[in-house]
Write a protein that holds these residues in place. Structure first.
Motif, PDB file in Angstrom:
ATOM      1  N   THR A   3      42.006  15.791   3.020  1.00 52.64           N
ATOM      2  CA  THR A   3      41.707  17.229   3.016  1.00 52.64           C
ATOM      3  C   THR A   3      42.130  17.871   4.328  1.00 52.64           C
ATOM      4  O   THR A   3      42.656  18.982   4.364  1.00 52.64           O
ATOM      5  CB  THR A   3      40.200  17.464   2.818  1.00 52.64           C
ATOM      6  OG1 THR A   3      39.663  16.394   2.062  1.00 52.64           O
ATOM      7  CG2 THR A   3      39.959  18.777   2.124  1.00 52.64           C
ATOM      8  N   ARG A   4      41.900  17.134   5.415  1.00 53.16           N
ATOM      9  CA  ARG A   4      42.223  17.691   6.738  1.00 53.16           C
ATOM     10  C   ARG A   4      43.714  17.945   6.856  1.00 53.16           C
ATOM     11  O   ARG A   4      44.159  19.004   7.254  1.00 53.16           O
ATOM     12  CB  ARG A   4      41.781  16.677   7.802  1.00 53.16           C
ATOM     13  CG  ARG A   4      41.787  17.194   9.219  1.00 53.16           C
ATOM     14  CD  ARG A   4      40.430  17.729   9.600  1.00 53.16           C
ATOM     15  NE  ARG A   4      40.363  18.290  10.928  1.00 53.16           N
ATOM     16  CZ  ARG A   4      40.124  17.592  12.008  1.00 53.16           C
ATOM     17  NH1 ARG A   4      40.051  16.268  11.937  1.00 53.16           N
ATOM     18  NH2 ARG A   4      40.014  18.185  13.168  1.00 53.16           N
ATOM     19  N   ALA A   5      44.475  16.942   6.473  1.00 51.83           N
ATOM     20  CA  ALA A   5      45.938  17.079   6.556  1.00 51.83           C
ATOM     21  C   ALA A   5      46.416  18.178   5.626  1.00 51.83           C
ATOM     22  O   ALA A   5      47.295  18.966   5.966  1.00 51.83           O
ATOM     23  CB  ALA A   5      46.596  15.749   6.215  1.00 51.83           C
ATOM     24  N   HIS A   6      45.818  18.215   4.454  1.00 47.95           N
ATOM     25  CA  HIS A   6      46.225  19.250   3.510  1.00 47.95           C
ATOM     26  C   HIS A   6      45.948  20.632   4.081  1.00 47.95           C
ATOM     27  O   HIS A   6      46.744  21.552   3.940  1.00 47.95           O
ATOM     28  CB  HIS A   6      45.478  19.058   2.190  1.00 47.95           C
ATOM     29  CG  HIS A   6      45.995  19.946   1.095  1.00 47.95           C
ATOM     30  ND1 HIS A   6      47.256  19.807   0.588  1.00 47.95           N
ATOM     31  CD2 HIS A   6      45.429  20.967   0.432  1.00 47.95           C
ATOM     32  CE1 HIS A   6      47.450  20.719  -0.348  1.00 47.95           C
ATOM     33  NE2 HIS A   6      46.357  21.443  -0.474  1.00 47.95           N
ATOM     34  N   HIS A   7      44.816  20.744   4.730  1.00 52.36           N
ATOM     35  CA  HIS A   7      44.464  22.042   5.308  1.00 52.36           C
ATOM     36  C   HIS A   7      45.453  22.436   6.390  1.00 52.36           C
ATOM     37  O   HIS A   7      45.882  23.595   6.477  1.00 52.36           O
ATOM     38  CB  HIS A   7      43.048  21.984   5.885  1.00 52.36           C
ATOM     39  CG  HIS A   7      42.556  23.318   6.335  1.00 52.36           C
ATOM     40  ND1 HIS A   7      42.349  24.349   5.463  1.00 52.36           N
ATOM     41  CD2 HIS A   7      42.263  23.792   7.559  1.00 52.36           C
ATOM     42  CE1 HIS A   7      41.927  25.414   6.136  1.00 52.36           C
ATOM     43  NE2 HIS A   7      41.865  25.105   7.405  1.00 52.36           N
ATOM     44  N   THR A   8      45.823  21.445   7.207  1.00 52.40           N
ATOM     45  CA  THR A   8      46.814  21.743   8.238  1.00 52.40           C
ATOM     46  C   THR A   8      48.132  22.166   7.622  1.00 52.40           C
ATOM     47  O   THR A   8      48.797  23.083   8.086  1.00 52.40           O
ATOM     48  CB  THR A   8      47.037  20.509   9.126  1.00 52.40           C
ATOM     49  OG1 THR A   8      45.773  19.927   9.417  1.00 52.40           O
ATOM     50  CG2 THR A   8      47.726  20.889  10.421  1.00 52.40           C
ATOM     51  N   TRP A   9      48.512  21.487   6.548  1.00 48.38           N
ATOM     52  CA  TRP A   9      49.748  21.822   5.866  1.00 48.38           C
ATOM     53  C   TRP A   9      49.699  23.261   5.353  1.00 48.38           C
ATOM     54  O   TRP A   9      50.653  24.008   5.474  1.00 48.38           O
ATOM     55  CB  TRP A   9      49.972  20.837   4.724  1.00 48.38           C
ATOM     56  CG  TRP A   9      50.985  21.283   3.703  1.00 48.38           C
ATOM     57  CD1 TRP A   9      50.781  21.433   2.376  1.00 48.38           C
ATOM     58  CD2 TRP A   9      52.341  21.646   3.942  1.00 48.38           C
ATOM     59  NE1 TRP A   9      51.914  21.847   1.758  1.00 48.38           N
ATOM     60  CE2 TRP A   9      52.894  22.005   2.691  1.00 48.38           C
ATOM     61  CE3 TRP A   9      53.152  21.698   5.091  1.00 48.38           C
ATOM     62  CZ2 TRP A   9      54.217  22.394   2.553  1.00 48.38           C
ATOM     63  CZ3 TRP A   9      54.467  22.107   4.936  1.00 48.38           C
ATOM     64  CH2 TRP A   9      54.988  22.442   3.676  1.00 48.38           C
ATOM     65  N   ARG A  10      48.535  23.639   4.828  1.00 50.15           N
ATOM     66  CA  ARG A  10      48.411  25.019   4.343  1.00 50.15           C
ATOM     67  C   ARG A  10      48.541  25.999   5.499  1.00 50.15           C
ATOM     68  O   ARG A  10      49.184  27.033   5.382  1.00 50.15           O
ATOM     69  CB  ARG A  10      47.074  25.208   3.648  1.00 50.15           C
ATOM     70  CG  ARG A  10      47.049  24.648   2.231  1.00 50.15           C
ATOM     71  CD  ARG A  10      45.644  24.591   1.694  1.00 50.15           C
ATOM     72  NE  ARG A  10      45.093  25.937   1.553  1.00 50.15           N
ATOM     73  CZ  ARG A  10      43.805  26.201   1.468  1.00 50.15           C
ATOM     74  NH1 ARG A  10      42.921  25.209   1.535  1.00 50.15           N
ATOM     75  NH2 ARG A  10      43.362  27.428   1.333  1.00 50.15           N
ATOM     76  N   LYS A  11      47.948  25.658   6.618  1.00 42.43           N
ATOM     77  CA  LYS A  11      48.047  26.567   7.759  1.00 42.43           C
ATOM     78  C   LYS A  11      49.496  26.667   8.222  1.00 42.43           C
ATOM     79  O   LYS A  11      49.967  27.745   8.592  1.00 42.43           O
ATOM     80  CB  LYS A  11      47.159  26.083   8.912  1.00 42.43           C
ATOM     81  CG  LYS A  11      45.726  26.558   8.783  1.00 42.43           C
ATOM     82  CD  LYS A  11      44.809  25.897   9.776  1.00 42.43           C
ATOM     83  CE  LYS A  11      44.855  26.570  11.121  1.00 42.43           C
ATOM     84  NZ  LYS A  11      43.822  26.007  12.022  1.00 42.43           N
ATOM     85  N   CYS A  12      50.172  25.517   8.207  1.00 42.00           N
ATOM     86  CA  CYS A  12      51.591  25.548   8.597  1.00 42.00           C
ATOM     87  C   CYS A  12      52.385  26.428   7.667  1.00 42.00           C
ATOM     88  O   CYS A  12      53.209  27.240   8.099  1.00 42.00           O
ATOM     89  CB  CYS A  12      52.179  24.120   8.549  1.00 42.00           C
ATOM     90  SG  CYS A  12      51.774  23.169   9.988  1.00 42.00           S
ATOM     91  N   LYS A  13      52.135  26.245   6.381  1.00 42.69           N
ATOM     92  CA  LYS A  13      52.870  27.035   5.408  1.00 42.69           C
ATOM     93  C   LYS A  13      52.613  28.525   5.659  1.00 42.69           C
ATOM     94  O   LYS A  13      53.508  29.359   5.586  1.00 42.69           O
ATOM     95  CB  LYS A  13      52.425  26.655   3.990  1.00 42.69           C
ATOM     96  CG  LYS A  13      53.561  26.700   3.009  1.00 42.69           C
ATOM     97  CD  LYS A  13      53.341  25.994   1.690  1.00 42.69           C
ATOM     98  CE  LYS A  13      52.042  26.222   0.988  1.00 42.69           C
ATOM     99  NZ  LYS A  13      52.130  25.831  -0.432  1.00 42.69           N
TER     100      LYS A  13
ATOM    101  N   THR B 213      44.483  30.991   2.574  1.00 40.01           N
ATOM    102  CA  THR B 213      45.114  31.553   3.763  1.00 40.01           C
ATOM    103  C   THR B 213      45.799  32.851   3.369  1.00 40.01           C
ATOM    104  O   THR B 213      45.954  33.159   2.200  1.00 40.01           O
ATOM    105  CB  THR B 213      46.175  30.605   4.339  1.00 40.01           C
ATOM    106  OG1 THR B 213      47.210  30.447   3.363  1.00 40.01           O
ATOM    107  CG2 THR B 213      45.581  29.249   4.681  1.00 40.01           C
TER     108      THR B 213
END
Lengths: 282, 323, 291
Positions: A3-13, B213
């Motif tokens: 979940t953490r990595a996925h969240h970071t990926w979403r923020k990156c996107k 987001t």
């Protein structure tokens, strides 16, 4: 993916898309900046007193100016206003204050259709209507074509502005026993006057830059025009004919002309903004 | 302190005048002006048809598929121009639509507040730049740059595609497409902005409440809701692209040929009219140009009508005529 | 005018009998259709009035008489047709495209819906003040007051100035604005703007003044000023006031009409309506059981 990595990926996107769209926005305004820069660089040197006061010199000779084209543009705008403003404003009044919603819907649709007609087609129509009977290109034809282009523009902006006038004013006026036509002209239009003028100015700014319809109506003139039935020079026409010419001096003057024309149009647009900003502040 | 004064009566003639003539006359005056819209539409159609009757009679339907445009032998076929108009417009859309919609998204959803107004103002200023000035810049700045930088690069890296083959002149179909793209970007952007802004806040709020987001909110709640309206904006841009005259004429090369390469010069319906109208020596020549105008008129009216319908039936209060 | 002249004119009915059709020069007497005006004639007689908006039957068979030189209050819950009734009295409901009516309404004996009568003329004799004050924003205070006169053809400067001062005094606004008559009308406070609208309506010298919830948008101080104004005005004008504030109705009016879903439920002297109404629905409304 956790979940953490996925969240970071979403923020990156999210950040990525923000950057991408920002770059697109920059690409969009880049041409404008480039154009302004080039106009200033190439044109400012040639915008001198001669430019505003002298007539074009014969082919090959250097010097001369675009005095007749500048004056010509103003004359054409004046004529166009005489054609476009009464028809456009009155039509806008009808759309806003009278009429059944069905007829008005069709009229609006028609105005929008007219707004989408390419300006060169307008030129052809006025050629057939005015230039042929008059057996020659003329200032009158140029003024008429620009005026006709303005009619649907002004009609729609006038209607919009009149609709914004609160109904309470119309009611108050009618309740005083004031006739409807007087209510409209003396109360409603007075309240909306700034907006109507804004619409007219914007339409003028739009047709000031039109070249295509003038190609075979006003046609252009190397000298001063003295009669409505003579062809007349106009800034956009002059810019065009100089730009496609092989003469370096003419091309230089084309840049100057473009600078002056763009300044004219931008001034109108900016003053419209200033006018309307006051309205919102109140 | 209450005072009652003797009431002042109108003079009878005054009352009558107001009653009888004022209201009715004014209403009729404004009605006639409003109906001028239909008169003008009819006039345009009539004059174009009248002006092209010789060509219509001589060529018939063959006009639309004929490939020869030869004033000397009086053979006129409009296919090169139809081809040129379609190709340049599609090119323009391919370039402009992604940029415009991305910019619109940026301006309504993703940009920080302080940045929105300046960029919006710039775009509106770009919308106000006349076609001829853009064309001037096109001839002397854009085309040379294309000729010496972009086109060679395209040829060397993508030269296996037939569209990027052939001699490079600078003035070309691709240049035409690019310049039209620059002209239609402002209108697509501003209409798209209106559409996106009209998406109800509730949609966005619902997505935010789910922890999305900003970009996800845009993608899920806004873009899918606004799809139809955005499509209408694109069609509106297409309508504008079809009628674009001056800037195109100055950079497209003006050669009535149908070529596969985008580097080859092209010719559009509007450009041929602009270039050759005053040089049309014979009646048939002039009529042929009128017929081209008729074709152009028909196509633009249909496209614009479709765009208006799409924009009206759903998103936004209708499109404001754009500068 | 001297104080004596003032006093005299206050007790006399209007000098000329009110007319609706334009006076024919060779016939100085009243047109044949008018009934002779006398002291006790009701200002407005409403007879079997029905109003429809499209297929919506908004007012059903309303009949009442409005006393001259008195205040009549129209009360009732929202949507009961009070405003529609008021607007029928000066033909303002005709502004709505699908509106129709039948029945008769007489203003001092003359039918206002007769086919040869112009709504414009009716509205000069029956003035109106609205819920939301609406002074014309592009005009000064002075111009707002005189606009009704100017746009109806009266241009003489002296007459306009005199009428303007009279109207502003009648609206109890003169002292507050006499030094800034050229200031824009919208620079006044809400209560002042409403009194300006009253002055504007009075300037054309109507015989009847209709008020549609004139104080509902105002604070209590401004409201009480409007109410004392009404009490002063009723000495010379007939006033019909729509209000949702029952205490206000009780304070200012002589007669009260209670409307409920388009019907006139009860009409009578205010004191009676509020203390011993004859209809149960009236009683329920005035005691606050619904509304």
């Amino acid at each position: 993916m956790s979940t953490r990595a996925h969240h970071t990926w979403r923020k990156c996107k999210n950040a990525l898309m923000q950057t991408v769209t920002f770059c697109c926005a920059l690409l969009v305004i880049a041409p404008l900046l480039l154009i302004f820069y080039t106009l200033l660089k190439s044109g400012i040197g040639s915008v001198n007193w001669d430019f505003f006061t002298k007539l074009p010199k014969p082919v090959g000779e250097s010097g001369g100016g675009m005095a007749n084209a500048i004056v010509g543009t103003f004359i054409l705008l004046g004529l166009a206003s005489m054609v476009g403003v009464p028809a456009g404003v009155c039509g806008g009044i009808y759309l806003s204050e009278y009429g059944s919603s069905r007829l008005n819907g069709w009229i609006r649709f028609g105005a929008d259709v007219l707004n989408g007609v390419p300006s060169i087609i307008w030129g052809m129509v006025v050629y057939a209507l005015v230039v042929l009977p008059m057996k020659g290109f003329s200032t009158l034809a140029g003024g008429i074509v620009l005026g006709l282009i303005m009619i649907p523009l002004i009609m729609r902006t006038t209607e919009e502005v009149l609709q914004l006038v609160p109904n309470g004013y119309r009611e108050a006026s009618l309740a005083l026993g004031i006739a409807q036509w007087r209510t409209i002209t003396q109360i409603v239009i007075r309240t909306a006057l700034k907006g109507i003028v804004t619409g007219i100015l914007l339409a003028l700014a739009r047709v000031a830059g039109e070249t295509a319809p003038l190609l075979f109506t006003a046609f252009g003139n190397r000298f001063w025009t003295h009669h409505l039935s003579d062809p007349i020079a106009a800034l956009p026409l002059q810019i065009f004919s100089y730009a496609i010419s092989p003469y370096e001096d003419w091309r230089r003057q084309a840049w100057a002309g473009a600078l002056v024309l763009l300044l004219l149009i931008t001034t109108i647009n900016v003053s419209v903004r200033v006018l309307t900003r006051d309205r919102f502040r109140k | 302190m209450a005072i009652t004064a003797a009431p002042i009566r109108m003079r009878p003639e005054q009352r009558m005048a107001v009653r009888k003539y004022g209201d009715r006359a004014f209403k009729w005056l404004t009605l006639i002006m409003a109906l001028s819209v239909f008169v003008l539409i009819a006039l345009i159609g009539f004059e174009l048809t009248k002006g092209s009757h010789l060509a219509l009679r001589k060529f018939g339907w063959h006009f639309l598929v004929g490939r020869d445009w030869d004033p000397v032998s009086e053979q006129f076929g409009a296919l090169p121009f139809i081809f040129g108009t379609i190709v340049s417009s599609i090119l323009a859309l391919l370039i402009a639509v992604p940029l415009s919609i991305a910019t619109a998204v940026f301006l309504t959803e993703l940009a920080p507040q302080w940045l929105r107004q300046p960029i919006t103002i710039f775009i509106e200023l770009l919308a106000a730049v006349p076609s001829v000035i853009l064309g001037l810049w096109g001839i002397f700045v854009m085309v040379p740059w294309l000729r010496s930088h972009l086109f060679p690069w395209l040829k060397s890296s993508l030269g296996f595609l037939p569209i990027f083959q052939g001699p490079i002149y600078g003035v070309s179909m691709l240049a035409g497409g690019v310049i039209i793209a620059i002209m239609i970007v402002p209108i697509i952007t501003s209409v798209s902005r209106e559409i996106l802004r009209s998406v109800p806040g509730l949609q966005r709020e619902a997505a935010y409440a789910l922890g999305a987001t900003r970009w996800e909110v845009t993608r899920i709640a806004v873009l899918s809701y606004a799809k139809k309206g955005l499509f209408g904006a694109v069609i509106l841009g297409l309508g504008r692209a079809l009628g674009e005259t001056m800037a195109v004429t100055m950079v497209i090369g003006n050669r009535p040929e149908i070529a596969t390469s985008l580097f080859a010069p092209g010719y559009t319906l509007a450009s041929v009219i602009a270039n050759e109208f005053t040089e049309a020596t014979t009646d048939v020549y002039l009529n042929a140009l009128f017929e081209i105008g008729l074709v152009l008129l028909g196509v633009t009216i249909v496209v614009n009508a479709v765009a208006q319908l799409m924009l009206r039936t759903l998103g936004g209060p209708g499109v404001r005529p754009q500068a | 005018m001297t104080p004596d002249q003032e006093k005299q004119s206050r007790t006399m009915p209007p000098a000329n009998p009110p007319r609706i059709a334009p006076p024919r020069p060779e016939q100085p007497a009243q047109p044949a259709t008018a009934a002779p005006v006398h002291q006790d004639m009701p200002a407005i007689c409403v007879d079997h009035l029905n109003v429809y908006f499209g297929s919506n039957h908004v007012l059903k068979n309303v009949s009442l008489n409005i006393r001259a030189r008195a205040v009549t209050a129209i009360i009732g819950p929202s949507g009961c047709g009070k405003s529609t009734f008021l607007r029928a009295l000066n033909r303002m409901h005709e502004l709505i495209p699908e509106a129709r009516m039948d029945g008769t309404i007489r203003l001092f004996g003359q039918e206002i819906y007769a086919p040869d009568v112009e709504p414009v003329i009716v509205r000069r004799r029956v003035g109106m003040v609205f819920q939301k004050s609406n002074p014309f924003p592009t005009m000064s205070i002075a111009d707002n007051v005189t606009v009704g006169l100017r746009l109806n053809g009266i241009r003489k400067h002296g007459v306009l100035a005199e009428r303007m001062e009279q109207s502003l005094r009648m609206a109890a606004l003169w002292d507050e604005v006499k030094d800034r008559l050229r200031a824009p009308a919208i620079s006044l406070s809400g209560g002042q703007q409403q009194r300006l609208c009253i002055a504007r309506a009075l300037a054309v010298q109507p015989e009847v003044l209709l008020m549609d919830e004139p104080a509902s948008a105002l604070d209590p101080l401004a409201t009480s000023k409007i109410e004392s104004l009404i009490l002063e005005l009723k000495k010379d004008y007939t006033i019909v006031i729509v209000t949702h504030n029952m205490q206000q109705a009780a304070r200012v009016s002589e007669d009260t009409a209670f409307f409920y879903i388009g019907e006139l439920v009860e009409f009578g002297p205010t004191a009676k309506i509020f203390t011993s109404p004859s209809q149960k629905r009236t009683e329920d409304y005035v005691t606050g059981r619904f509304g």
